[in-house]
Design a protein around this motif. Structure first.
Motif, PDB file in Angstrom:
ATOM      1  N   GLU A 133      42.705 -27.004  55.063  1.00 28.79           N
ATOM      2  CA  GLU A 133      41.306 -27.380  54.846  1.00 28.79           C
ATOM      3  C   GLU A 133      40.803 -26.739  53.560  1.00 28.79           C
ATOM      4  O   GLU A 133      41.088 -25.579  53.287  1.00 28.79           O
ATOM      5  N   LEU A 134      40.057 -27.510  52.792  1.00 28.35           N
ATOM      6  CA  LEU A 134      39.473 -27.037  51.541  1.00 28.35           C
ATOM      7  C   LEU A 134      37.951 -27.137  51.612  1.00 28.35           C
ATOM      8  O   LEU A 134      37.398 -27.860  52.438  1.00 28.35           O
ATOM      9  N   HIS A 135      37.311 -26.450  50.711  1.00 27.76           N
ATOM     10  CA  HIS A 135      35.856 -26.537  50.623  1.00 27.76           C
ATOM     11  C   HIS A 135      35.486 -27.980  50.279  1.00 27.76           C
ATOM     12  O   HIS A 135      36.115 -28.605  49.412  1.00 27.76           O
ATOM     13  N   THR A 138      35.310 -29.225  46.643  1.00 28.22           N
ATOM     14  CA  THR A 138      36.501 -29.224  45.791  1.00 28.22           C
ATOM     15  C   THR A 138      36.638 -30.602  45.142  1.00 28.22           C
ATOM     16  O   THR A 138      36.563 -31.625  45.834  1.00 28.22           O
ATOM     17  N   ALA A 143      41.923 -30.911  44.721  1.00 26.20           N
ATOM     18  CA  ALA A 143      42.404 -30.928  46.104  1.00 26.20           C
ATOM     19  C   ALA A 143      43.846 -31.439  46.148  1.00 26.20           C
ATOM     20  O   ALA A 143      44.703 -30.845  46.808  1.00 26.20           O
ATOM     21  N   TYR A 146      46.120 -28.772  44.771  1.00 29.01           N
ATOM     22  CA  TYR A 146      46.222 -27.641  45.683  1.00 29.01           C
ATOM     23  C   TYR A 146      47.096 -27.994  46.880  1.00 29.01           C
ATOM     24  O   TYR A 146      47.948 -27.209  47.285  1.00 29.01           O
ATOM     25  N   TYR A 147      46.895 -29.179  47.461  1.00 30.60           N
ATOM     26  CA  TYR A 147      47.735 -29.610  48.580  1.00 30.60           C
ATOM     27  C   TYR A 147      49.209 -29.587  48.161  1.00 30.60           C
ATOM     28  O   TYR A 147      50.061 -29.117  48.906  1.00 30.60           O
TER      29      TYR A 147
END
Length: 169
Positions: A133-135, A138, A143, A146-147
């Motif tokens: 889970e991200l902010h 983002t 995102a 990052y994933y």
């Protein structure tokens, strides 16, 4: 965010030394995982290919996911990521299969959250499924990056576990 070249090379070395191969089925990362694997030295020896299946129709037609698993708007779950990992490994006849599905930005379907599920299949068995889970603020491209990097870091950990078990066993 920039992909860590050393992480990619380390993954490549682990797979090559084990004589193993990988394939990717991705949705939310939109091909970025496939691109990442292509950056590994001698990638054609370990990376057999992948599919980007971005919508329900393609997940059903191309990945042959069971219709009972994709009902209504439910395209994102741990179960879907697992099925994607298993199917892609089967399609490309690889030791490792990776499946990822999620949201790169908040939407009504994600309950206005940003998250992804990913799963690793190894020799026909699911060995890891996680949610990241991200902010919600983002940016979508961040995102996706990052994933990708988080998933690759987890893959490296799983490769290390398998290598350790092989040496100990």
């Amino acid at each position: 965010m920039e992909l860590q070249k050393s992480l990619l090379q380390n993954i490549g070395q682990c797979l090559a030394s084990a004589g193993e191969t990988v394939a990717v089925a991705e949705s939310v990362t939109a091909g970025f995982l496939q691109f990442s694997f292509s950056q590994i030295d001698d990638s054609s020896n370990i990376f057999k290919g992948g599919l980007t299946v971005y919508d329900k129709t393609q997940k059903e037609k191309v990945m042959k996911l069971g219709q009972d698993r994709i009902t209504g708007e439910e395209l994102v779950s741990g179960e879907i990521a697992e099925e994607m990992a298993l199917k892609i490994s089967e399609i490309f006849d690889t030791d490792w299969g990776i499946g990822i599905t999620g949201y790169s930005q908040p939407s009504e379907f994600s309950d206005f959250k940003t998250f992804a599920y990913f799963s690793f299949a190894y020799k026909g068995e699911i060995i890891l499924t996680k949610i990241l889970e991200l902010h919600p603020r983002t940016e979508a491209v961040n995102a996706q990056l990052y994933y990708t990097e988080f998933l690759l870091g987890c893959l490296k950990c799983e490769l290390n576990k398998i290598a350790l078990q092989t040496h100990v066993g």
